[in-house]
Scaffold this motif. Sequence first.
Motif, PDB file in Angstrom:
ATOM      1  N   VAL A   8      56.377  23.141  28.371  1.00 59.16           N
ATOM      2  CA  VAL A   8      56.418  23.261  29.825  1.00 59.16           C
ATOM      3  C   VAL A   8      57.048  24.594  30.215  1.00 59.16           C
ATOM      4  N   PRO A   9      56.315  25.432  30.918  1.00 53.73           N
ATOM      5  CA  PRO A   9      56.892  26.700  31.340  1.00 53.73           C
ATOM      6  C   PRO A   9      57.650  26.561  32.651  1.00 53.73           C
ATOM      7  N   LEU A  10      58.470  27.570  32.958  1.00 52.67           N
ATOM      8  CA  LEU A  10      58.974  27.731  34.316  1.00 52.67           C
ATOM      9  C   LEU A  10      57.840  28.375  35.099  1.00 52.67           C
ATOM     10  N   VAL A  11      57.417  27.763  36.178  1.00 51.88           N
ATOM     11  CA  VAL A  11      56.295  28.276  36.963  1.00 51.88           C
ATOM     12  C   VAL A  11      56.842  29.006  38.179  1.00 51.88           C
ATOM     13  N   CYS A  12      56.511  30.287  38.281  1.00 50.40           N
ATOM     14  CA  CYS A  12      57.044  31.127  39.356  1.00 50.40           C
ATOM     15  C   CYS A  12      55.936  31.438  40.364  1.00 50.40           C
ATOM     16  N   HIS A  13      56.039  30.838  41.518  1.00 47.49           N
ATOM     17  CA  HIS A  13      55.085  31.112  42.595  1.00 47.49           C
ATOM     18  C   HIS A  13      55.613  32.249  43.475  1.00 47.49           C
ATOM     19  N   HIS A 269      47.682  28.037  32.907  1.00 46.49           N
ATOM     20  CA  HIS A 269      47.130  28.920  33.932  1.00 46.49           C
ATOM     21  C   HIS A 269      45.740  28.447  34.361  1.00 46.49           C
ATOM     22  N   HIS A 270      45.392  28.789  35.592  1.00 38.80           N
ATOM     23  CA  HIS A 270      44.096  28.387  36.137  1.00 38.80           C
ATOM     24  C   HIS A 270      43.185  29.587  36.351  1.00 38.80           C
ATOM     25  N   GLY A 271      43.450  30.651  35.634  1.00 34.70           N
ATOM     26  CA  GLY A 271      42.622  31.843  35.693  1.00 34.70           C
ATOM     27  C   GLY A 271      42.942  32.710  34.493  1.00 34.70           C
ATOM     28  N   PRO A 272      42.144  33.743  34.236  1.00 34.14           N
ATOM     29  CA  PRO A 272      42.413  34.620  33.097  1.00 34.14           C
ATOM     30  C   PRO A 272      43.844  35.157  33.099  1.00 34.14           C
ATOM     31  N   GLY A 292      47.620  33.930  40.290  1.00 32.69           N
ATOM     32  CA  GLY A 292      48.731  34.337  41.148  1.00 32.69           C
ATOM     33  C   GLY A 292      50.097  33.856  40.707  1.00 32.69           C
ATOM     34  N   THR A 293      50.178  33.147  39.595  1.00 34.74           N
ATOM     35  CA  THR A 293      51.477  32.651  39.137  1.00 34.74           C
ATOM     36  C   THR A 293      51.959  33.409  37.905  1.00 34.74           C
ATOM     37  N   ILE A 294      53.271  33.362  37.726  1.00 34.48           N
ATOM     38  CA  ILE A 294      53.922  33.816  36.504  1.00 34.48           C
ATOM     39  C   ILE A 294      54.465  32.577  35.823  1.00 34.48           C
ATOM     40  N   ARG A 295      54.284  32.485  34.527  1.00 33.10           N
ATOM     41  CA  ARG A 295      54.839  31.369  33.769  1.00 33.10           C
ATOM     42  C   ARG A 295      55.741  31.923  32.678  1.00 33.10           C
TER      43      ARG A 295
END
Length: 358
Positions: A8-13, A269-272, A292-295
């Motif tokens: 589980v990553p830290l998800v940074c929006h 991730h939901h994109g490349p 658009g997210t950083i993990r």
Amino acid sequence: MEKKKVTVPLVCHGHSRPVVDLFYSPLTPDGFFLISASKDSTPMLRNGETGDWIGTFEGHKGAIWSSCLDTKALRAASASADFSAKLWDALTGDELHSFEHKHIVRACAFSDDTHFLLTGGVEKILRIFDLNRLDAQPRLVDNSPGSIRTVAWLHSDQMILSSCTDTNGVRLWDVRSGKIVQTLETKSPVTSAEVSQDGRYITTADGSTVKFWDANHFGLVKSYDMPCDVESASLEPKHGNKFIAGGEDMWVHIFDFHTGEELGCNKGHHGPVHCVRFSPGGESYASGSEDGTIRIWQTGPVTHEESDVLPGNEPSGKVKAVADEVARKIESGLHIVGEGKTGETDKAADASHGNKMV
């Protein structure tokens, strides 16, 4: 039936457009920091360990293609499609200077001694700006064979590395003569080039291949075929025994440096995946994506049953650091924990985003 455990990553929006570049500062007395470049025109600064949002640099009018921090994480720089590179105060978020160019700026890098900023872009010209004389004309290193995609310093700022968007290989320039002294040959354009923390290796990603080069003699050390086209790769800095790569399949792959064996694969991730980088101590690594997210992924065997977005990772409003608030935080010993629970100190931090611990 037992549930399958996943990392589980830290998800940074916070970014509203794709994240295209990530850069970790070295370890400083105040920890380490992560800056991200996005097509939404606003670079963001985060605590590199927890992913907590510190501040947003506002002032560009075009996509940000690259961003970086100096060795003490006191200043930031960004390269933009608005034909400029900007220098920022990383403590306050203030713009210190704007370096105007004649076309899109794709890459920027501080010299190790922090006195110079290197930029490159669609003009096919490398520029070296003297940060002690901000209004002085830059030194030009031209004749790049193509539009510049990545830049880096090496050999104690005596050499420059650059790769191109539409031309294969990596060029190594002698700073004193301004001439290309070596070319690292690849079969596809190099989309990511990283000089290892100990200065031993250059890690490149070109198409479906990740290569490792001797940074002193420039010979090819390792070359591994990837399971898909990858856009970015990074070598673990502490032991150098593994590397990560990310690309079009939306996953972050972990490989053994010595054998090329795939050790793991992180999905989420939901994109490349456009960029991956190890933290300076190797205890975690970050990935930035088209989504658009950083993990931020832990290197160790941290597993959970499902992924959650940690609180405190979403920015709210423009950041302006206030010196008194910074001092108050230092005196109170504020520490934001990344365990999925927000204490009173965390709430105080959320209420006063934008202050970097100094």
